[in-house]
Design a protein around this motif. Sequence first.
Motif, PDB file in Angstrom:
ATOM      1  N   ALA A 195      -1.582  -3.696  -3.095  1.00 48.47           N
ATOM      2  CA  ALA A 195      -1.895  -4.222  -1.886  1.00 48.47           C
ATOM      3  C   ALA A 195      -3.867  -4.338  -2.094  1.00 48.47           C
ATOM      4  CB  ALA A 195      -1.964  -3.258  -0.543  1.00 48.47           C
ATOM      5  N   THR A 196      -4.096  -5.481  -1.432  1.00 46.48           N
ATOM      6  CA  THR A 196      -5.578  -5.531  -1.817  1.00 46.48           C
ATOM      7  C   THR A 196      -6.282  -5.650  -0.264  1.00 46.48           C
ATOM      8  OG1 THR A 196      -5.657  -7.954  -1.916  1.00 46.48           O
ATOM      9  CG2 THR A 196      -5.376  -6.791  -4.078  1.00 46.48           C
ATOM     10  N   TYR A 197      -7.679  -5.667  -0.456  1.00 47.79           N
ATOM     11  CA  TYR A 197      -8.308  -5.568   0.920  1.00 47.79           C
ATOM     12  C   TYR A 197      -9.752  -6.502   0.484  1.00 47.79           C
ATOM     13  CZ  TYR A 197     -10.120  -4.264   5.163  1.00 47.79           C
ATOM     14  OH  TYR A 197     -10.809  -4.317   6.584  1.00 47.79           O
ATOM     15  N   THR A 198      -9.772  -7.515   1.390  1.00 50.72           N
ATOM     16  CA  THR A 198     -11.081  -8.299   1.107  1.00 50.72           C
ATOM     17  C   THR A 198     -12.047  -8.171   2.210  1.00 50.72           C
ATOM     18  OG1 THR A 198      -9.719  -9.793  -0.302  1.00 50.72           O
ATOM     19  CG2 THR A 198     -11.799 -10.655   0.505  1.00 50.72           C
ATOM     20  N   ALA A 199     -13.089  -7.741   1.918  1.00 51.76           N
ATOM     21  CA  ALA A 199     -14.243  -7.569   2.738  1.00 51.76           C
ATOM     22  C   ALA A 199     -15.667  -7.448   2.280  1.00 51.76           C
ATOM     23  CB  ALA A 199     -14.100  -6.502   3.726  1.00 51.76           C
ATOM     24  N   PRO A 200     -16.904  -7.819   2.669  1.00 50.20           N
ATOM     25  CA  PRO A 200     -18.069  -7.615   2.495  1.00 50.20           C
ATOM     26  C   PRO A 200     -18.543  -6.132   2.462  1.00 50.20           C
ATOM     27  CG  PRO A 200     -18.328  -8.610   4.174  1.00 50.20           C
ATOM     28  CD  PRO A 200     -16.969  -8.542   4.259  1.00 50.20           C
ATOM     29  N   LEU A 214      -2.440  15.507 -13.974  1.00 48.10           N
ATOM     30  CA  LEU A 214      -3.447  14.990 -13.041  1.00 48.10           C
ATOM     31  C   LEU A 214      -3.211  13.699 -12.752  1.00 48.10           C
ATOM     32  CD1 LEU A 214      -6.985  16.455 -14.089  1.00 48.10           C
ATOM     33  CD2 LEU A 214      -5.623  17.346 -12.309  1.00 48.10           C
ATOM     34  N   ILE A 215      -3.162  13.289 -11.448  1.00 53.68           N
ATOM     35  CA  ILE A 215      -2.996  11.981 -11.101  1.00 53.68           C
ATOM     36  C   ILE A 215      -4.288  11.548 -10.213  1.00 53.68           C
ATOM     37  CG2 ILE A 215      -1.729  10.099  -9.617  1.00 53.68           C
ATOM     38  CD1 ILE A 215       0.706  12.130 -10.218  1.00 53.68           C
ATOM     39  N   THR A 216      -5.079  10.480 -10.839  1.00 51.41           N
ATOM     40  CA  THR A 216      -6.081  10.179 -10.114  1.00 51.41           C
ATOM     41  C   THR A 216      -6.248   8.897  -9.278  1.00 51.41           C
ATOM     42  OG1 THR A 216      -7.568  11.305 -11.692  1.00 51.41           O
ATOM     43  CG2 THR A 216      -8.692   9.794 -10.506  1.00 51.41           C
ATOM     44  N   VAL A 217      -6.413   8.548  -8.122  1.00 51.79           N
ATOM     45  CA  VAL A 217      -6.093   7.387  -7.422  1.00 51.79           C
ATOM     46  C   VAL A 217      -7.593   7.027  -6.855  1.00 51.79           C
ATOM     47  CG1 VAL A 217      -4.995   6.170  -5.513  1.00 51.79           C
ATOM     48  CG2 VAL A 217      -3.799   8.099  -6.447  1.00 51.79           C
ATOM     49  N   ARG A 218      -8.017   5.832  -7.350  1.00 48.95           N
ATOM     50  CA  ARG A 218      -9.239   5.166  -6.998  1.00 48.95           C
ATOM     51  C   ARG A 218      -8.877   3.906  -6.319  1.00 48.95           C
ATOM     52  NH1 ARG A 218     -13.101   7.638  -9.791  1.00 48.95           N
ATOM     53  NH2 ARG A 218     -12.274   8.628 -11.900  1.00 48.95           N
ATOM     54  N   GLY A 219      -9.870   3.363  -5.414  1.00 48.05           N
ATOM     55  CA  GLY A 219      -9.682   2.276  -4.469  1.00 48.05           C
ATOM     56  C   GLY A 219      -8.970   2.652  -3.421  1.00 48.05           C
ATOM     57  N   LEU A 220      -9.228   3.405  -2.578  1.00 46.29           N
ATOM     58  CA  LEU A 220      -8.654   3.910  -1.300  1.00 46.29           C
ATOM     59  C   LEU A 220      -8.839   2.739  -0.145  1.00 46.29           C
ATOM     60  CD1 LEU A 220      -9.582   7.537  -1.235  1.00 46.29           C
ATOM     61  CD2 LEU A 220      -7.775   6.494  -2.636  1.00 46.29           C
ATOM     62  N   ILE A 221      -9.515   1.959  -0.151  1.00 49.84           N
ATOM     63  CA  ILE A 221      -9.678   0.881   0.874  1.00 49.84           C
ATOM     64  C   ILE A 221      -8.269   0.147   1.177  1.00 49.84           C
ATOM     65  CG2 ILE A 221     -10.916  -1.147   1.451  1.00 49.84           C
ATOM     66  CD1 ILE A 221     -13.480  -0.016   0.083  1.00 49.84           C
ATOM     67  N   PRO A 222      -7.783  -0.315   0.119  1.00 46.90           N
ATOM     68  CA  PRO A 222      -6.454  -1.162   0.680  1.00 46.90           C
ATOM     69  C   PRO A 222      -5.338  -0.082   1.193  1.00 46.90           C
ATOM     70  CG  PRO A 222      -7.101  -1.717  -1.633  1.00 46.90           C
ATOM     71  CD  PRO A 222      -8.013  -0.631  -1.234  1.00 46.90           C
ATOM     72  N   LEU A 223      -5.404   1.144   0.910  1.00 42.67           N
ATOM     73  CA  LEU A 223      -4.629   1.935   1.038  1.00 42.67           C
ATOM     74  C   LEU A 223      -4.757   2.463   2.703  1.00 42.67           C
ATOM     75  CD1 LEU A 223      -4.075   4.344  -2.027  1.00 42.67           C
ATOM     76  CD2 LEU A 223      -2.815   2.031  -1.283  1.00 42.67           C
ATOM     77  N   LEU A 224      -5.914   2.484   3.024  1.00 43.17           N
ATOM     78  CA  LEU A 224      -6.491   2.612   4.423  1.00 43.17           C
ATOM     79  C   LEU A 224      -6.718   1.536   5.516  1.00 43.17           C
ATOM     80  CD1 LEU A 224      -8.518   5.780   3.371  1.00 43.17           C
ATOM     81  CD2 LEU A 224      -6.331   6.019   4.671  1.00 43.17           C
ATOM     82  N   ALA A 225      -6.103   0.232   4.835  1.00 39.90           N
ATOM     83  CA  ALA A 225      -6.681  -1.066   5.608  1.00 39.90           C
ATOM     84  C   ALA A 225      -6.249  -0.843   7.185  1.00 39.90           C
ATOM     85  CB  ALA A 225      -5.715  -1.981   5.029  1.00 39.90           C
ATOM     86  N   ASP A 226      -5.076  -0.180   7.663  1.00 38.16           N
ATOM     87  CA  ASP A 226      -4.900  -0.166   8.887  1.00 38.16           C
ATOM     88  C   ASP A 226      -5.930   0.586   9.728  1.00 38.16           C
ATOM     89  OD1 ASP A 226      -4.153   2.207   7.646  1.00 38.16           O
ATOM     90  OD2 ASP A 226      -2.414   2.296   9.240  1.00 38.16           O
ATOM     91  N   ARG A 227      -6.463   1.854   9.250  1.00 37.50           N
ATOM     92  CA  ARG A 227      -7.615   2.501   9.851  1.00 37.50           C
ATOM     93  C   ARG A 227      -8.970   1.670   9.926  1.00 37.50           C
ATOM     94  NH1 ARG A 227      -6.490   7.419  11.725  1.00 37.50           N
ATOM     95  NH2 ARG A 227      -4.510   8.455  11.043  1.00 37.50           N
ATOM     96  N   ILE A 228      -9.035   0.944   8.771  1.00 42.58           N
ATOM     97  CA  ILE A 228     -10.176   0.161   8.570  1.00 42.58           C
ATOM     98  C   ILE A 228     -10.162  -0.980   9.646  1.00 42.58           C
ATOM     99  CG2 ILE A 228     -11.653  -1.079   7.154  1.00 42.58           C
ATOM    100  CD1 ILE A 228     -10.617   0.436   4.708  1.00 42.58           C
ATOM    101  N   VAL A 266     -11.380  13.345   6.701  1.00 39.76           N
ATOM    102  CA  VAL A 266     -10.704  13.995   5.300  1.00 39.76           C
ATOM    103  C   VAL A 266      -9.294  14.265   5.536  1.00 39.76           C
ATOM    104  CG1 VAL A 266     -11.153  15.920   3.853  1.00 39.76           C
ATOM    105  CG2 VAL A 266     -13.091  14.887   4.800  1.00 39.76           C
ATOM    106  N   HIS A 267      -9.084  14.773   6.718  1.00 40.42           N
ATOM    107  CA  HIS A 267      -7.468  14.893   6.857  1.00 40.42           C
ATOM    108  C   HIS A 267      -6.817  13.808   6.789  1.00 40.42           C
ATOM    109  CE1 HIS A 267      -3.964  16.720   8.443  1.00 40.42           C
ATOM    110  NE2 HIS A 267      -3.968  15.737   9.383  1.00 40.42           N
ATOM    111  N   ASP A 268      -7.184  12.355   7.037  1.00 38.79           N
ATOM    112  CA  ASP A 268      -6.458  11.453   6.906  1.00 38.79           C
ATOM    113  C   ASP A 268      -6.082  11.062   5.485  1.00 38.79           C
ATOM    114  OD1 ASP A 268      -6.545  10.967   9.869  1.00 38.79           O
ATOM    115  OD2 ASP A 268      -8.159   9.905   9.724  1.00 38.79           O
ATOM    116  N   VAL A 269      -7.397  11.241   4.718  1.00 35.52           N
ATOM    117  CA  VAL A 269      -7.206  11.064   3.295  1.00 35.52           C
ATOM    118  C   VAL A 269      -6.140  11.802   2.614  1.00 35.52           C
ATOM    119  CG1 VAL A 269      -8.634  10.906   1.061  1.00 35.52           C
ATOM    120  CG2 VAL A 269      -9.545   9.713   3.296  1.00 35.52           C
ATOM    121  N   LEU A 270      -6.325  13.169   2.935  1.00 32.80           N
ATOM    122  CA  LEU A 270      -5.346  14.215   2.411  1.00 32.80           C
ATOM    123  C   LEU A 270      -4.056  13.681   2.771  1.00 32.80           C
ATOM    124  CD1 LEU A 270      -7.828  17.385   2.385  1.00 32.80           C
ATOM    125  CD2 LEU A 270      -7.263  16.262   0.450  1.00 32.80           C
TER     126      LEU A 270
END
Length: 123
Positions: A7-12, A37-51, A107-111
Amino acid sequence: MTIDLSATYTAPLIPDEPPRTFSTQVRERTTRDGERLITVRGLIPLLADRIDAITDQGDRTHALNALHGAVIVISDRYDAEWDDAPEAREGGRLRTTYRGGAAGITVHDVLVLAAALRTQLTA
């Protein structure tokens, strides 16, 4: 529930600037001492509904900026040093660089997202 990692998310990030498209990157590696280790960057699309639920444009822009550099780390090892850290769970098996501050995203939401990602990525 499957998390769409493409998924992607587009915004300024800054008002009156052209929008940017954000995507998620997942990397996996094993350290020299065998820790996976698994590293996940770019959390914005994963939290799009909250944003999208943030009604104030200034708060939404702040949320985008707060999440822009945030990272989730999923480890297969317990580390007691993480036991009392507010940005970690399960002795550091789930942790994030996000420290909160965005309206409606804790932070809880992200965890919680980190736990769901672990389930999906390690299945």
